[in-house]
Design a protein around this motif. Structure first.
Motif, PDB file in Angstrom:
ATOM      1  N   TRP A  82      64.585  53.253  -2.286  1.00 31.85           N
ATOM      2  CA  TRP A  82      65.326  53.118  -1.073  1.00 31.85           C
ATOM      3  C   TRP A  82      65.930  54.520  -0.804  1.00 31.85           C
ATOM      4  CZ3 TRP A  82      65.781  51.921   3.435  1.00 31.85           C
ATOM      5  CH2 TRP A  82      67.248  52.066   4.001  1.00 31.85           C
ATOM      6  N   ARG A 138      65.256  55.826   2.870  1.00 34.20           N
ATOM      7  CA  ARG A 138      66.201  56.272   3.727  1.00 34.20           C
ATOM      8  C   ARG A 138      66.206  57.576   4.388  1.00 34.20           C
ATOM      9  NH1 ARG A 138      71.483  55.059   0.614  1.00 34.20           N
ATOM     10  NH2 ARG A 138      70.866  57.022  -0.247  1.00 34.20           N
ATOM     11  N   CYS A 186      60.846  51.124  11.941  1.00 37.08           N
ATOM     12  CA  CYS A 186      61.130  51.560  10.439  1.00 37.08           C
ATOM     13  C   CYS A 186      61.447  50.367   9.849  1.00 37.08           C
ATOM     14  CB  CYS A 186      62.172  52.373  10.478  1.00 37.08           C
ATOM     15  SG  CYS A 186      62.206  54.044  11.430  1.00 37.08           S
ATOM     16  N   ALA A 202      63.290  47.912   7.411  1.00 39.22           N
ATOM     17  CA  ALA A 202      64.697  47.562   6.626  1.00 39.22           C
ATOM     18  C   ALA A 202      64.394  46.308   6.015  1.00 39.22           C
ATOM     19  CB  ALA A 202      65.613  47.517   7.726  1.00 39.22           C
ATOM     20  N   THR A 244      65.355  44.704   1.566  1.00 43.62           N
ATOM     21  CA  THR A 244      66.194  44.441   0.438  1.00 43.62           C
ATOM     22  C   THR A 244      66.116  45.213  -0.797  1.00 43.62           C
ATOM     23  OG1 THR A 244      65.335  42.472   0.004  1.00 43.62           O
ATOM     24  CG2 THR A 244      66.957  42.230   1.445  1.00 43.62           C
ATOM     25  N   TYR A 301      70.012  43.430   3.469  1.00 44.65           N
ATOM     26  CA  TYR A 301      69.533  43.619   4.773  1.00 44.65           C
ATOM     27  C   TYR A 301      70.233  44.290   5.798  1.00 44.65           C
ATOM     28  CZ  TYR A 301      65.243  40.667   4.596  1.00 44.65           C
ATOM     29  OH  TYR A 301      63.812  40.373   4.524  1.00 44.65           O
ATOM     30  N   GLN A 312      70.433  48.254   5.265  1.00 37.09           N
ATOM     31  CA  GLN A 312      69.193  48.952   5.421  1.00 37.09           C
ATOM     32  C   GLN A 312      69.271  49.137   7.078  1.00 37.09           C
ATOM     33  OE1 GLN A 312      65.662  48.638   3.296  1.00 37.09           O
ATOM     34  NE2 GLN A 312      66.714  48.346   1.504  1.00 37.09           N
ATOM     35  N   ILE A 313      69.560  47.899   7.800  1.00 37.12           N
ATOM     36  CA  ILE A 313      69.390  47.898   9.326  1.00 37.12           C
ATOM     37  C   ILE A 313      70.350  48.952   9.884  1.00 37.12           C
ATOM     38  CG2 ILE A 313      70.130  46.627  11.286  1.00 37.12           C
ATOM     39  CD1 ILE A 313      69.056  44.177   9.664  1.00 37.12           C
ATOM     40  N   VAL A 349      68.688  52.306   9.936  1.00 33.91           N
ATOM     41  CA  VAL A 349      67.665  52.533  10.904  1.00 33.91           C
ATOM     42  C   VAL A 349      68.264  52.600  12.399  1.00 33.91           C
ATOM     43  CG1 VAL A 349      65.684  51.555  11.878  1.00 33.91           C
ATOM     44  CG2 VAL A 349      65.930  51.299   9.491  1.00 33.91           C
ATOM     45  N   VAL A 379      63.954  48.545  14.438  1.00 34.83           N
ATOM     46  CA  VAL A 379      63.926  47.926  12.857  1.00 34.83           C
ATOM     47  C   VAL A 379      62.580  46.983  13.067  1.00 34.83           C
ATOM     48  CG1 VAL A 379      65.037  46.237  11.565  1.00 34.83           C
ATOM     49  CG2 VAL A 379      66.416  47.881  12.801  1.00 34.83           C
TER      50      VAL A 379
END
Length: 388
Positions: free
Chosen positions: A93, A97, A116, A118, A120, A138, A141-142, A145, A152
């Motif tokens: 990750w 990222r 992109c 996104a 877990t 989640y 990561q969202i 983005v 997303v």
């Protein structure tokens, strides 16, 4: 004179193969409009980094971003930090990222389309997570983005597959996430042939029941969903689901076996595409879409159908090792100067597999410089102890 390469065969014999002249596909002169095409893009490893398969990945950022510019120059969108980029198979990750941030900035600079992944995957692998923890992962990561300015792709979650007890848990988690996203997302249904950890996704091992759950989520949150990518390698099921999507929600084909017919469609609709194979055959994919824009389905078929044997070979079981073939083609075509991969995944396919890949790529017209491809193939063969 076309080059000849001595290739090993499954029976351990050696046979000469003479490559054809390059087909040559013309880049588009205007934006492509008939379909939305995303190529799930691979990453280029740094060959000089002192790493092991267990180390954090080291990327060649210049070559990785240059390949994305190549895809954009052909009129394709980039699906970033997906499984083609070895997400869950070497790309951690923190690196994903940074990849998202750099690629979105590059897309904005050149006017390229990008979405992109996104998920877990920053959660350490174990089975003890709660639904609240999956949801929070989640959303983390969202946020990355969305802050970068990207669209997303809501990737399927191994953690959710492990802790969910049935369809209601998927309805809960996806409902909470979709109610919070800033703009419509692309959902992602990845079959277990691509990732065995995702068996039983949507709360059932029955694909019919799983589809009902996914459709229930899509219909309830249609305003927050741009489309759904399904990668089940099941053309009939994709068409069945496509016909039941609400207006305005796209079906993005992830079927690397049957994409020409699914994209062309029928009198009831068609699929757009978000495909790993489009990384490898990007010039052909672009030319095929140009043919659709020109209302020339015969030309479209003539371009794409010869690529299907190549794609089926690259995505043969174990399907999740397809990334090796994608990167190998990028190497043969001169987009990177080495055949090294994150996590040493260049060893995931045999020399017999790679030799057949060269032949199928040549027959599909995908090799842009046959002399270069032949020279690089000979180098790989020599490393395997095959001189010729």
């Amino acid at each position: 004179m076309p080059p000849t390469v001595i290739l090993p065969q499954p029976d351990r014999s050696l046979s000469p193969y003479t490559l054809r002249q390059s087909t040559g596909f013309t880049p588009p002169q205007a934006p492509l409009r008939s379909r939305v095409f995303f190529a799930a893009a691979h990453v280029v490893a740094d060959p000089l980094a002192d790493v092991t398969p267990a180390s954090p990945p080291a990327l060649d950022w210049d070559a990785t971003l240059a390949y994305r510019r190549h895809l954009w120059s052909l009129g394709l969108g980039v699906a970033e930090a997906m499984d083609t980029a070895q997400r869950g198979m070497g790309l951690d990750w923190p690196t994903a990222r940074e990849l998202i941030r750099r690629s979105v900035a590059e897309a904005h600079a050149v006017g390229g389309m990008i979405a992109c992944g996104a998920g877990t995957d920053h959660l350490p692998p174990h089975a003890g997570y709660t639904l609240d923890q999956v949801e929070a992962a989640y959303l983390e990561q969202i946020e990355v983005v969305e802050q970068a300015g990207g669209r997303v792709i809501l990737m399927a979650s191994r953690a959710l597959a492990a802790c969910a007890r049935g369809p209601d848990d998927y309805l809960r988690v996806y409902g909470r996430i979709l109610s919070q996203v800033r703009q419509p997302v692309i959902l992602h249904w990845l079959g277990e042939m691509f990732d065995p950890h995702l068996a039983g996704y949507w709360g059932s091992r029955s694909l019919d029941d799983a589809m009902e759950t996914a459709l229930a989520i899509i219909h309830e949150y249609a305003a927050k969903i741009d489309g759904i990518k399904i990668s089940l390698l099941d053309a009939d099921r994709e068409v069945q689901m496509r016909r039941r999507l609400p207006p305005g929600v796209r079906m993005y084909s992830g079927d690397d076996f049957n994409y020409p017919d699914l994209i062309l469609g029928d009198d009831q609709g068609y699929s757009d595409a978000l495909l790993g194979i489009f990384d490898a055959i990007a010039p052909a994919a672009s030319a095929a879409l140009q043919a659709l824009d020109a209302d020339d389905p015969s030309r479209y078929r003539a371009i794409l159908e010869p690529t299907v044997p190549l794609s089926r070979h690259i995505f043969q079981s174990p399907t999740y090792y397809y990334k090796t073939g994608v990167v190998f083609l990028a190497y043969l075509n001169g987009h990177q100067n080495h055949f090294r991969m994150v996590g040493a995944q260049e060893s995931a396919r045999s020399i017999i597999h790679l030799s057949r890949l060269l032949v199928l790529a040549d027959q599909a017209g995908i090799l842009r410089d046959p002399d270069l491809a032949a020279a690089r193939m000979r180098h790989v063969l020599a490393l395997a102890g095959i001189e010729g």
